[in-house]
Design a protein around this motif. Sequence first.
Motif, PDB file in Angstrom:
ATOM      1  N   GLY A  13       0.741  -1.108  -0.073  1.00  0.00           N
ATOM      2  CA  GLY A  13       0.019   0.057  -0.136  1.00  0.00           C
ATOM      3  C   GLY A  13       0.933   1.350   0.118  1.00  0.00           C
ATOM      4  O   GLY A  13       0.459   2.243  -0.014  1.00  0.00           O
ATOM      5  N   GLN A  14       2.336   1.195  -0.145  1.00  0.00           N
ATOM      6  CA  GLN A  14       3.047   2.559   0.146  1.00  0.00           C
ATOM      7  C   GLN A  14       3.406   2.889  -1.345  1.00  0.00           C
ATOM      8  O   GLN A  14       3.447   1.927  -2.215  1.00  0.00           O
ATOM      9  N   THR A  15       3.803   4.049  -1.466  1.00  0.00           N
ATOM     10  CA  THR A  15       4.278   4.487  -2.666  1.00  0.00           C
ATOM     11  C   THR A  15       5.413   4.884  -2.616  1.00  0.00           C
ATOM     12  O   THR A  15       6.272   4.712  -1.707  1.00  0.00           O
ATOM     13  N   VAL A  16       6.068   5.451  -3.541  1.00  0.00           N
ATOM     14  CA  VAL A  16       7.931   6.007  -3.491  1.00  0.00           C
ATOM     15  C   VAL A  16       7.756   7.069  -2.540  1.00  0.00           C
ATOM     16  O   VAL A  16       7.062   7.934  -2.572  1.00  0.00           O
ATOM     17  N   PRO A  17       9.092   6.832  -1.837  1.00  0.00           N
ATOM     18  CA  PRO A  17       9.230   8.169  -1.146  1.00  0.00           C
ATOM     19  C   PRO A  17       9.895   9.470  -1.749  1.00  0.00           C
ATOM     20  O   PRO A  17      10.219   9.177  -2.765  1.00  0.00           O
ATOM     21  N   ASP A  18      10.008  10.641  -1.034  1.00  0.00           N
ATOM     22  CA  ASP A  18      10.426  11.822  -1.592  1.00  0.00           C
ATOM     23  C   ASP A  18      11.794  11.858  -1.007  1.00  0.00           C
ATOM     24  O   ASP A  18      12.098  11.523   0.411  1.00  0.00           O
ATOM     25  N   TYR A  19      13.051  11.962  -1.758  1.00  0.00           N
ATOM     26  CA  TYR A  19      14.224  11.623  -1.337  1.00  0.00           C
ATOM     27  C   TYR A  19      15.056  12.901  -1.445  1.00  0.00           C
ATOM     28  O   TYR A  19      16.039  13.199  -0.830  1.00  0.00           O
ATOM     29  N   ASN A  20      14.745  13.843  -2.487  1.00  0.00           N
ATOM     30  CA  ASN A  20      15.523  15.178  -2.745  1.00  0.00           C
ATOM     31  C   ASN A  20      15.077  16.486  -2.292  1.00  0.00           C
ATOM     32  O   ASN A  20      15.730  17.544  -2.447  1.00  0.00           O
ATOM     33  N   SER A  21      14.029  16.591  -1.440  1.00  0.00           N
ATOM     34  CA  SER A  21      13.379  17.612  -0.996  1.00  0.00           C
ATOM     35  C   SER A  21      14.167  18.102   0.458  1.00  0.00           C
ATOM     36  O   SER A  21      14.436  17.223   0.946  1.00  0.00           O
ATOM     37  N   PRO A  22      14.228  19.532   0.668  1.00  0.00           N
ATOM     38  CA  PRO A  22      14.550  19.929   1.898  1.00  0.00           C
ATOM     39  C   PRO A  22      13.441  19.432   2.865  1.00  0.00           C
ATOM     40  O   PRO A  22      12.066  19.274   2.770  1.00  0.00           O
ATOM     41  N   ALA A  23      13.692  19.059   4.150  1.00  0.00           N
ATOM     42  CA  ALA A  23      13.144  18.506   5.311  1.00  0.00           C
ATOM     43  C   ALA A  23      11.761  19.314   5.527  1.00  0.00           C
ATOM     44  O   ALA A  23      10.761  18.820   5.813  1.00  0.00           O
ATOM     45  N   SER A  24      12.066  20.611   5.425  1.00  0.00           N
ATOM     46  CA  SER A  24      10.722  21.539   5.670  1.00  0.00           C
ATOM     47  C   SER A  24       9.670  21.400   4.810  1.00  0.00           C
ATOM     48  O   SER A  24       8.565  21.813   4.838  1.00  0.00           O
ATOM     49  N   ALA A  25       9.865  20.694   3.510  1.00  0.00           N
ATOM     50  CA  ALA A  25       8.654  20.366   2.502  1.00  0.00           C
ATOM     51  C   ALA A  25       8.254  18.938   2.666  1.00  0.00           C
ATOM     52  O   ALA A  25       7.244  18.581   1.912  1.00  0.00           O
ATOM     53  N   ALA A  26       8.501  18.317   3.680  1.00  0.00           N
ATOM     54  CA  ALA A  26       8.122  17.062   4.124  1.00  0.00           C
ATOM     55  C   ALA A  26       6.558  17.167   4.230  1.00  0.00           C
ATOM     56  O   ALA A  26       5.862  16.006   3.888  1.00  0.00           O
ATOM     57  N   TRP A  27       5.920  18.268   4.877  1.00  0.00           N
ATOM     58  CA  TRP A  27       4.771  18.209   5.016  1.00  0.00           C
ATOM     59  C   TRP A  27       3.697  18.012   3.540  1.00  0.00           C
ATOM     60  O   TRP A  27       2.806  17.362   3.433  1.00  0.00           O
ATOM     61  N   TYR A  28       4.435  18.935   2.434  1.00  0.00           N
ATOM     62  CA  TYR A  28       3.772  18.839   1.336  1.00  0.00           C
ATOM     63  C   TYR A  28       4.049  17.551   0.676  1.00  0.00           C
ATOM     64  O   TYR A  28       3.091  17.303  -0.169  1.00  0.00           O
ATOM     65  N   SER A  29       4.968  17.000   0.821  1.00  0.00           N
ATOM     66  CA  SER A  29       5.393  15.864   0.257  1.00  0.00           C
ATOM     67  C   SER A  29       4.343  14.604   0.535  1.00  0.00           C
ATOM     68  O   SER A  29       3.757  13.984  -0.067  1.00  0.00           O
ATOM     69  N   ALA A  30       4.179  14.833   1.948  1.00  0.00           N
ATOM     70  CA  ALA A  30       3.201  13.728   2.629  1.00  0.00           C
ATOM     71  C   ALA A  30       1.820  14.121   1.949  1.00  0.00           C
ATOM     72  O   ALA A  30       0.940  12.972   1.817  1.00  0.00           O
ATOM     73  N   ARG A  31       1.356  15.172   2.216  1.00  0.00           N
ATOM     74  CA  ARG A  31       0.148  15.553   1.687  1.00  0.00           C
ATOM     75  C   ARG A  31      -0.075  15.217   0.297  1.00  0.00           C
ATOM     76  O   ARG A  31      -1.360  14.892  -0.171  1.00  0.00           O
ATOM     77  N   ALA A  32       0.940  15.109  -0.567  1.00  0.00           N
ATOM     78  CA  ALA A  32       0.703  14.824  -2.009  1.00  0.00           C
ATOM     79  C   ALA A  32       0.732  13.316  -2.423  1.00  0.00           C
ATOM     80  O   ALA A  32       0.570  12.869  -3.287  1.00  0.00           O
ATOM     81  N   GLY A  33       1.189  12.633  -1.396  1.00  0.00           N
ATOM     82  CA  GLY A  33       1.023  10.945  -1.439  1.00  0.00           C
ATOM     83  C   GLY A  33       2.117  10.469  -1.069  1.00  0.00           C
ATOM     84  O   GLY A  33       2.282   9.089  -1.193  1.00  0.00           O
ATOM     85  N   ALA A  34       3.364  10.816  -0.899  1.00  0.00           N
ATOM     86  CA  ALA A  34       4.549  10.034  -0.758  1.00  0.00           C
ATOM     87  C   ALA A  34       4.458   9.439   0.733  1.00  0.00           C
ATOM     88  O   ALA A  34       3.712   9.639   1.563  1.00  0.00           O
ATOM     89  N   SER A  35       5.031   8.326   0.344  1.00  0.00           N
ATOM     90  CA  SER A  35       4.977   7.145   1.603  1.00  0.00           C
ATOM     91  C   SER A  35       5.752   7.484   2.666  1.00  0.00           C
ATOM     92  O   SER A  35       5.608   7.090   3.688  1.00  0.00           O
TER      93      SER A  35
END
Length: 231
Positions: A13-35
């Motif tokens: 049920g997981q999707t591909v993680p976000d690897y290259n963004s700054p940590a303060s973008a973690a919220w937006y990555s999670a909101r967009a569906g990153a696992s």
Amino acid sequence: IRGLVEKACWWPGQTVPDYNSPASAAWYSARAGASGFILEQARLTSDLETIKRVTGKDDARVLSDELNIACMAGASRRFGTWWGEGIYRWVPDRYWKDSMVHFAERGAQYLGFWIEGGEAMKDPNLSFYQQVLKSLPDLVSAVKNATPQSRKASTVLLIPNGYVLGLAGSAAETPWGILDFPEGKALTEAVIAKASDLMDRGITFDIAVEDPDHPTPPGDYEQVIRFPAHD
């Protein structure tokens, strides 16, 4: 990052993680569906300069880690994502060893290295691969022996929706040039100052976004500190 993608795909049920963004973008990555979110630790030596300037502390490494962890943990608490760090060869070995143990203590679910292949491994000036191989047994032992601390933060620092933090010492290296803009610089420095104060008082904190579509549940934190948008 094939190995990381395969690792993510092993989790149902997981999707591909976000690897290259700054940590303060973690919220937006999670909101967009990153696992999950893997912090790319490649420019920490420059990231420390802003923290040193704002806090006046000579050693900003622990606070740098705490700020990054707080951003990823805040997103994880709201969206259920996992997080961790991947170390690049640009990070001095005297730092990444301590950083990995620190992340393990804070509950990171992923720790890894970015080992470049091909000619990079043959370059005598690029000894990162050899450093990792030499240090790995002791590092694995230290990480396994790290006692995970409770990461249920009592305080959350809420930044305005649409904002991220810039922690690099040079505007050219800052994520998306945040420190080129007065409002981004003011917000980043205000958050750093407050985070430093909380850490000095032994208060664990998360960093989250004041997101109207994903608000922080009432009572989820004992203390909520809001940072206004700087015009």
